[in-house]
Motif scaffolding. Sequence first.
Motif, PDB file in Angstrom:
ATOM      1  N   ALA A  20      43.238  33.312  51.741  1.00 21.84           N
ATOM      2  CA  ALA A  20      42.469  34.086  50.763  1.00 21.84           C
ATOM      3  C   ALA A  20      41.051  33.579  50.582  1.00 21.84           C
ATOM      4  O   ALA A  20      40.119  34.373  50.387  1.00 21.84           O
ATOM      5  CB  ALA A  20      43.199  34.079  49.420  1.00 21.84           C
ATOM      6  N   GLY A  68      53.347  34.962  47.072  1.00 20.14           N
ATOM      7  CA  GLY A  68      52.119  35.072  46.303  1.00 20.14           C
ATOM      8  C   GLY A  68      52.004  33.905  45.349  1.00 20.14           C
ATOM      9  O   GLY A  68      53.011  33.326  44.923  1.00 20.14           O
ATOM     10  N   VAL A  81      47.996  36.548  47.938  1.00 20.34           N
ATOM     11  CA  VAL A  81      49.240  37.222  48.285  1.00 20.34           C
ATOM     12  C   VAL A  81      49.329  37.312  49.794  1.00 20.34           C
ATOM     13  O   VAL A  81      48.340  37.616  50.474  1.00 20.34           O
ATOM     14  CB  VAL A  81      49.300  38.635  47.657  1.00 20.34           C
ATOM     15  N   ASP A  82      50.499  37.031  50.325  1.00 18.78           N
ATOM     16  CA  ASP A  82      50.724  37.132  51.763  1.00 18.78           C
ATOM     17  C   ASP A  82      50.329  38.513  52.259  1.00 18.78           C
ATOM     18  O   ASP A  82      50.625  39.532  51.629  1.00 18.78           O
ATOM     19  CB  ASP A  82      52.202  36.869  52.065  1.00 18.78           C
ATOM     20  N   ALA A  83      49.645  38.547  53.410  1.00 23.26           N
ATOM     21  CA  ALA A  83      49.134  39.818  53.935  1.00 23.26           C
ATOM     22  C   ALA A  83      50.241  40.843  54.126  1.00 23.26           C
ATOM     23  O   ALA A  83      50.043  42.044  53.899  1.00 23.26           O
ATOM     24  CB  ALA A  83      48.404  39.566  55.249  1.00 23.26           C
ATOM     25  N   GLN A 113      52.802  41.301  52.333  1.00 22.18           N
ATOM     26  CA  GLN A 113      53.383  41.714  51.062  1.00 22.18           C
ATOM     27  C   GLN A 113      52.393  42.444  50.167  1.00 22.18           C
ATOM     28  O   GLN A 113      52.750  42.833  49.051  1.00 22.18           O
ATOM     29  CB  GLN A 113      53.929  40.486  50.322  1.00 22.18           C
ATOM     30  N   ARG A 114      51.181  42.644  50.647  1.00 21.22           N
ATOM     31  CA  ARG A 114      50.186  43.312  49.814  1.00 21.22           C
ATOM     32  C   ARG A 114      50.552  44.788  49.638  1.00 21.22           C
ATOM     33  O   ARG A 114      51.093  45.414  50.530  1.00 21.22           O
ATOM     34  CB  ARG A 114      48.794  43.172  50.436  1.00 21.22           C
ATOM     35  N   GLY A 115      50.251  45.283  48.459  1.00 18.14           N
ATOM     36  CA  GLY A 115      50.622  46.652  48.135  1.00 18.14           C
ATOM     37  C   GLY A 115      51.969  46.765  47.449  1.00 18.14           C
ATOM     38  O   GLY A 115      52.371  47.858  47.046  1.00 18.14           O
ATOM     39  N   GLY A 131      50.378  41.035  43.122  1.00 19.34           N
ATOM     40  CA  GLY A 131      49.166  40.591  42.434  1.00 19.34           C
ATOM     41  C   GLY A 131      49.181  40.958  40.963  1.00 19.34           C
ATOM     42  O   GLY A 131      48.843  40.143  40.093  1.00 19.34           O
ATOM     43  N   ARG A 145      38.044  44.598  46.533  1.00 18.09           N
ATOM     44  CA  ARG A 145      39.448  44.938  46.282  1.00 18.09           C
ATOM     45  C   ARG A 145      40.016  44.067  45.166  1.00 18.09           C
ATOM     46  O   ARG A 145      40.773  44.546  44.317  1.00 18.09           O
ATOM     47  CB  ARG A 145      40.273  44.759  47.551  1.00 18.09           C
ATOM     48  N   LEU A 157      41.423  45.242  41.425  1.00 14.69           N
ATOM     49  CA  LEU A 157      42.716  44.829  40.883  1.00 14.69           C
ATOM     50  C   LEU A 157      42.553  44.265  39.478  1.00 14.69           C
ATOM     51  O   LEU A 157      43.310  44.619  38.553  1.00 14.69           O
ATOM     52  CB  LEU A 157      43.352  43.782  41.798  1.00 14.69           C
TER      53      LEU A 157
END
Length: 204
Positions: A22, A61, A115-117, A119-121, A125, A154, A158
């Motif tokens: 990150a 995360g 957050v792990d790429a 697991q995003r969305g 977060g 982004r 958030l």
Amino acid sequence: MELRRGVPSGSEARVAELYWEAFGRKLGAALGPPDRARAFLAAHVHADRGLVALVGEEVAGVAGYRLGGHALIGGGARDVLSAYGTVRGLPRVALLALMERRGAPGELLMDGIAVDAGQRGAGIGGLLLREVAAVAADAACHHVRLDVIDVNPRARALYERHGYTAVRTQRTPWLRRLMGFGAVTTMHRPVTPADSARRVQEAP
């Protein structure tokens, strides 16, 4: 998915990996190369200043915060000099000093969310941000503060969705070539009575 307060024992390297993913662009000049930076971060994790989201047994995360003089990622000037040597370490100490932030009384200062790429969305977060507010409420803080750089829209979006508003922006054009960003915006979120109703498991 499970949220926990505190970094589980044995997860320090994973937390360092997520932090570097990150914030490597920002921290690269001070702590790189990547392998050495991740090792340094892992060696200086303060487990009681972090929140983690677990998917299965893996940290997916993490959110860190500064409270009572301690942050999730520690390591002072002596630690940097010990890890990098005096000649290479002194410029790194100076760079890290530029990024050093201190919280004010009644303020919980976030020092990063990652957050792990893969697991995003999935809402991780947002869950971490809500739990940060609960920690702030438990500590009798009146607001949460964070800083977001201009090249991370982004993340700012958030934060805004979760009640953070910008209070000031500091232009840092001298850091753009060195660290990749040219402005830092400070954002605040008030702590409300509803924030104190949430509590999750403490990590062993």
